[in-house]
Design an enzyme around this catalytic site. Structure first.
Site, PDB file in Angstrom:
ATOM      1  N   CYS A 301       0.780  -1.241   0.000  1.00 56.24           N
ATOM      2  CA  CYS A 301       0.000   0.000   0.000  1.00 56.24           C
ATOM      3  C   CYS A 301       0.817   1.300   0.000  1.00 56.24           C
ATOM      4  CB  CYS A 301      -1.029   0.020   1.119  1.00 56.24           C
ATOM      5  SG  CYS A 301      -0.340  -0.110   2.774  1.00 56.24           S
ATOM      6  N   ARG A 331      10.063 -10.128  -0.638  1.00 52.88           N
ATOM      7  CA  ARG A 331      10.865  -9.898   0.565  1.00 52.88           C
ATOM      8  C   ARG A 331      11.977 -10.930   0.598  1.00 52.88           C
ATOM      9  NH1 ARG A 331       6.227  -8.666   5.179  1.00 52.88           N
ATOM     10  NH2 ARG A 331       5.185  -7.100   3.897  1.00 52.88           N
ATOM     11  N   GLU A 333      13.497 -13.271   2.436  1.00 54.83           N
ATOM     12  CA  GLU A 333      13.193 -13.960   3.696  1.00 54.83           C
ATOM     13  C   GLU A 333      14.420 -14.709   4.200  1.00 54.83           C
ATOM     14  OE1 GLU A 333      10.843 -13.718   5.659  1.00 54.83           O
ATOM     15  OE2 GLU A 333       9.207 -12.813   4.538  1.00 54.83           O
ATOM     16  N   ARG A 342       6.054 -19.418   3.528  1.00 54.60           N
ATOM     17  CA  ARG A 342       6.955 -18.261   3.661  1.00 54.60           C
ATOM     18  C   ARG A 342       7.804 -18.199   2.409  1.00 54.60           C
ATOM     19  NH1 ARG A 342       8.221 -14.823   7.357  1.00 54.60           N
ATOM     20  NH2 ARG A 342       7.130 -15.931   8.994  1.00 54.60           N
ATOM     21  N   GLU A 350      -4.419  -6.230  -1.917  1.00 58.21           N
ATOM     22  CA  GLU A 350      -4.237  -5.228  -0.862  1.00 58.21           C
ATOM     23  C   GLU A 350      -5.405  -4.257  -0.934  1.00 58.21           C
ATOM     24  OE1 GLU A 350      -1.948  -4.917   1.525  1.00 58.21           O
ATOM     25  OE2 GLU A 350      -1.931  -2.794   2.051  1.00 58.21           O
ATOM     26  N   ASP A 412      -4.252  -9.792  13.290  1.00 57.09           N
ATOM     27  CA  ASP A 412      -3.742 -10.877  12.452  1.00 57.09           C
ATOM     28  C   ASP A 412      -4.768 -11.988  12.407  1.00 57.09           C
ATOM     29  OD1 ASP A 412      -1.340  -9.899  11.606  1.00 57.09           O
ATOM     30  OD2 ASP A 412      -0.098 -11.118  12.953  1.00 57.09           O
ATOM     31  N   GLU A 430      -0.034 -16.992  10.025  1.00 55.72           N
ATOM     32  CA  GLU A 430      -0.666 -15.685   9.807  1.00 55.72           C
ATOM     33  C   GLU A 430      -0.986 -15.601   8.323  1.00 55.72           C
ATOM     34  OE1 GLU A 430       1.893 -12.214  10.150  1.00 55.72           O
ATOM     35  OE2 GLU A 430       0.407 -11.268   8.859  1.00 55.72           O
ATOM     36  N   ASN A 433      -3.884  -9.955   7.425  1.00 55.92           N
ATOM     37  CA  ASN A 433      -4.108  -9.028   8.525  1.00 55.92           C
ATOM     38  C   ASN A 433      -5.138  -7.989   8.109  1.00 55.92           C
ATOM     39  OD1 ASN A 433      -2.708  -7.126   6.928  1.00 55.92           O
ATOM     40  ND2 ASN A 433      -0.778  -7.548   7.958  1.00 55.92           N
ATOM     41  N   CYS A 459      -5.786  -0.730   6.062  1.00 58.69           N
ATOM     42  CA  CYS A 459      -5.509  -1.619   4.935  1.00 58.69           C
ATOM     43  C   CYS A 459      -5.568  -3.060   5.401  1.00 58.69           C
ATOM     44  CB  CYS A 459      -4.153  -1.311   4.300  1.00 58.69           C
ATOM     45  SG  CYS A 459      -2.746  -1.847   5.261  1.00 58.69           S
ATOM     46  N   ARG A 466      -1.088 -18.018   1.229  1.00 64.41           N
ATOM     47  CA  ARG A 466      -1.325 -18.483   2.600  1.00 64.41           C
ATOM     48  C   ARG A 466      -2.763 -18.932   2.818  1.00 64.41           C
ATOM     49  NH1 ARG A 466       2.565 -15.006   6.620  1.00 64.41           N
ATOM     50  NH2 ARG A 466       4.521 -15.714   5.680  1.00 64.41           N
TER      51      ARG A 466
HETATM   52  N1  SER Z   1       0.309  -3.359   4.017  1.00 66.51           N
HETATM   53  C1  SER Z   1       0.056  -4.339   5.013  1.00 66.51           C
HETATM   54  C2  SER Z   1       1.234  -5.242   5.240  1.00 66.51           C
HETATM   55  O1  SER Z   1       2.195  -5.191   4.505  1.00 66.51           O
HETATM   56  C3  SER Z   1      -1.148  -5.157   4.643  1.00 66.51           C
HETATM   57  O2  SER Z   1      -0.913  -5.834   3.454  1.00 66.51           O
HETATM   58  O3  SER Z   1       1.212  -6.032   6.137  1.00 66.51           O
HETATM   59 ZN    ZN Z   2      -1.232  -1.991   3.563  1.00 68.44          ZN
END
Ligand code: SER
Ligand code: ZN
Length: 500
Positions: A301, A331, A333, A342, A350, A412, A430, A433, A459, A466
């Site tokens: 976001c 990411r 990880e 993961r 989003e 979460d 998780e 969220n 958001c 997941r």
């Molecule tokens: N922007 C939030 C996050 O990265 C929800 O996606 O966790």
């Molecule tokens: Zn977000």
């Protein structure tokens, strides 16, 4: 708190003059804005050729690095008029600061610019030398003090569990067995592992994910009136400076670097080497890459916000309700195999909402209600909700909660993975969220609301891999045993490829 600064004002020419009365007048300015008698003090001074040496001391109010500029400005005018002499520059020769910490540090720390750093119980003493104007004027000193405090706080938090307070749990469900969804899908050829933390999803896995997406569309996006947008997936530093990510995420970014030149001749050696050796000449490529402009989408976001930065939204048009599913986030990880749960490259829908305090709070609740409906009535999952450290704090390297009242912050959603062990002892997944991000983003990107009310935002990131992992881990891979409402939506699964 105690600050002692030895500074030098460099004059435009050597001067022999009696500056005593100017300095004692100027020193009176060092009390301004502080409770009486608690401002900075000019301890002594010495004029030597073109150098006016000053020693300034203070407590909490009117720090010497500000005080020295008050004096500079005052003196510049006086000695300019009286002696036709200007002040060329200011230098901090030696700056000694001591202040109190909340916790006693557990380990040594090092901080850029700081020559000496000592702790005595909860007192910290630092020594800074040779400070230029950029350093003095831009308040590096206060940021250094905050950074030390934050690092010591982090040490106090280290090893303690993250904030995690379960607020709701579904009833226990009966599961298909102890299925590791990644392993089972691999066996059937539904997915294949590629590079680091990356998977190819074949037609069946994709069908399941897309069915989940369509449920989100029907039950959440359409029913609550969200419209689609496309948010960039190359995120530039300016965005992360404003979102706070620039404070922390360097070890997890996939960096994006443009070539230093687009000229084919500049790259000729790379091309030739590859053509001859059949190997990619990585070191030669690295030499030709420019500094990174930022990295690949991380939280999805933040790069939406420049659409509104430095603007005012109209109260009548609130709330803004949009969503993005235009590409993956990445990411870096921690290594090791975690299956599809993961990964380095992942896909999310989003969802973002922006409005008044009430609107944002209300939508947060409505969204949670819709999720409840989806997970209970359609996917029939065993899941729970937990109030945790908000993602926007965690990703800035912060701990704790944003709001004790449980309004601003992150919920979460976690699913039970039977293959991981008992409900009590195993780690739940998780799988998404939903957050009320408070004023963080409107403030970070300087977005206002007409009529003067404060703007809020929220958001929710829907982690599609997941969702898939949660569902298959509980229900298994055989549609026969899937909940009816879901089975109906999936239809007949596509045929897998036959690999001979
Ligand atoms: N922007 C939030 C996050 O990265 C929800 O996606 O966790
Ligand atoms: Zn977000």
């Amino acid at each position: 708190m105690e600050f002692i600064l030895d500074a030098v004002l460099y004059l435009s020419q050597p001067l022999e003059a009696e500056l005593g009365s100017f300095l004692s007048e100027g020193a009176k300015l060092l009390d301004k804005g502080a409770p009486k008698g608690q401002g900075a003090v000019l301890v002594n001074w010495l004029l030597e050729g073109d150098m006016l040496k000053l020693k300034i001391k203070s407590g909490t109010y009117v720090r010497p690095h500000d005080a020295v500029y008050r004096l500079r400005n005052y003196l510049a005018e006086k000695i300019g008029r009286e002696y036709k002499t200007g002040i060329r520059s200011v230098k901090g020769v030696r700056y000694e600061i001591s202040f109190m910490l909340e916790h006693e540090p557990k380990e040594k720390i090092s901080i850029p610019f700081v020559k000496e750093l000592n702790f005595e119980g909860k007192t910290c003493r630092i020594l800074l030398l040779d400070l230029d104007e950029v350093f003095l004027r831009n308040n590096y000193v206060d940021r250094i003090i905050s950074l030390i405090k934050e690092k010591v706080d982090e040490q106090a938090y280290a090893g303690k569990d993250e904030h995690h307070e379960i607020t709701w749990s579904s009833p226990k469900k009966k599961h298909a067995g102890k299925i590791d969804p990644t392993e089972e899908m691999k066996k059937r050829g539904w997915i294949k592992h590629r590079g680091r933390g990356q998977w190819i999803y074949g037609p069946t896995a994709t069908r399941i994910i897309k069915t989940m997406e369509s449920i989100v569309e029907d039950k959440l996006l359409k029913s609550l009136g969200f419209t689609e947008v496309i948010i960039p997936k190359a995120v530039t530093w300016d965005v992360w400076k404003r979102s706070g990510h620039a404070k922390s995420i360097y070890n997890e970014i996939y960096y994006l670097s443009p070539p230093k030149s687009r000229d084919p001749a500049y790259w000729e050696e790379v091309v030739d080497l590859y053509r001859i050796t059949g190997e990619i000449p990585l070191d030669k490529i690295k030499e030709r890459m420019d500094y990174p402009i930022g990295g690949v989408s991380y939280a999805q976001c933040p790069p939406f916000w420049p659409l509104f930065s430095n603007k005012t939204l109209s109260l009548e048009q609130m709330p803004v309700t949009v969503f993005d599913r235009s590409g993956p986030s990445m990411r870096y990880e921690s290594g090791g195999l975690h299956g599809i749960e993961r990964v380095d490259e992942f896909h999310r829908i989003e969802v973002i909402w922006i409005g008044t305090y009430e609107q944002v709070k209300d939508l947060h609740q409505k969204i949670i209600d819709q999720y409840r409906l989806i997970f209970n009535d359609i996917l029939d999952l065993e899941w729970r909700m937990a109030w945790v450290t908000p993602w926007f704090m965690a990703q800035e390297g912060l701990h704790g909660l944003a709001d004790e009242k449980h309004v601003v912050g992150t919920v979460d959603f976690e699913s039970y993975l039977p293959y991981k062990g008992s409900r009590k002892e195993s780690e739940w997944l998780e799988f998404q969220n939903a957050s009320n991000n408070g004023m963080k983003y409107p403030q970070g990107f300087n977005v206002k609301l007409s009529g003067g009310q404060q703007l809020y935002s929220g958001c929710t990131g829907i982690g599609l891999e997941r969702w898939l992992a949660s569902f298959l881990a509980q229900k298994g891979l055989d549609p026969e045993y899937w909940p009816k409402a879901f089975k109906k939506r999936v239809g007949v699964l596509p045929e897998e490829f036959i690999l001979l």
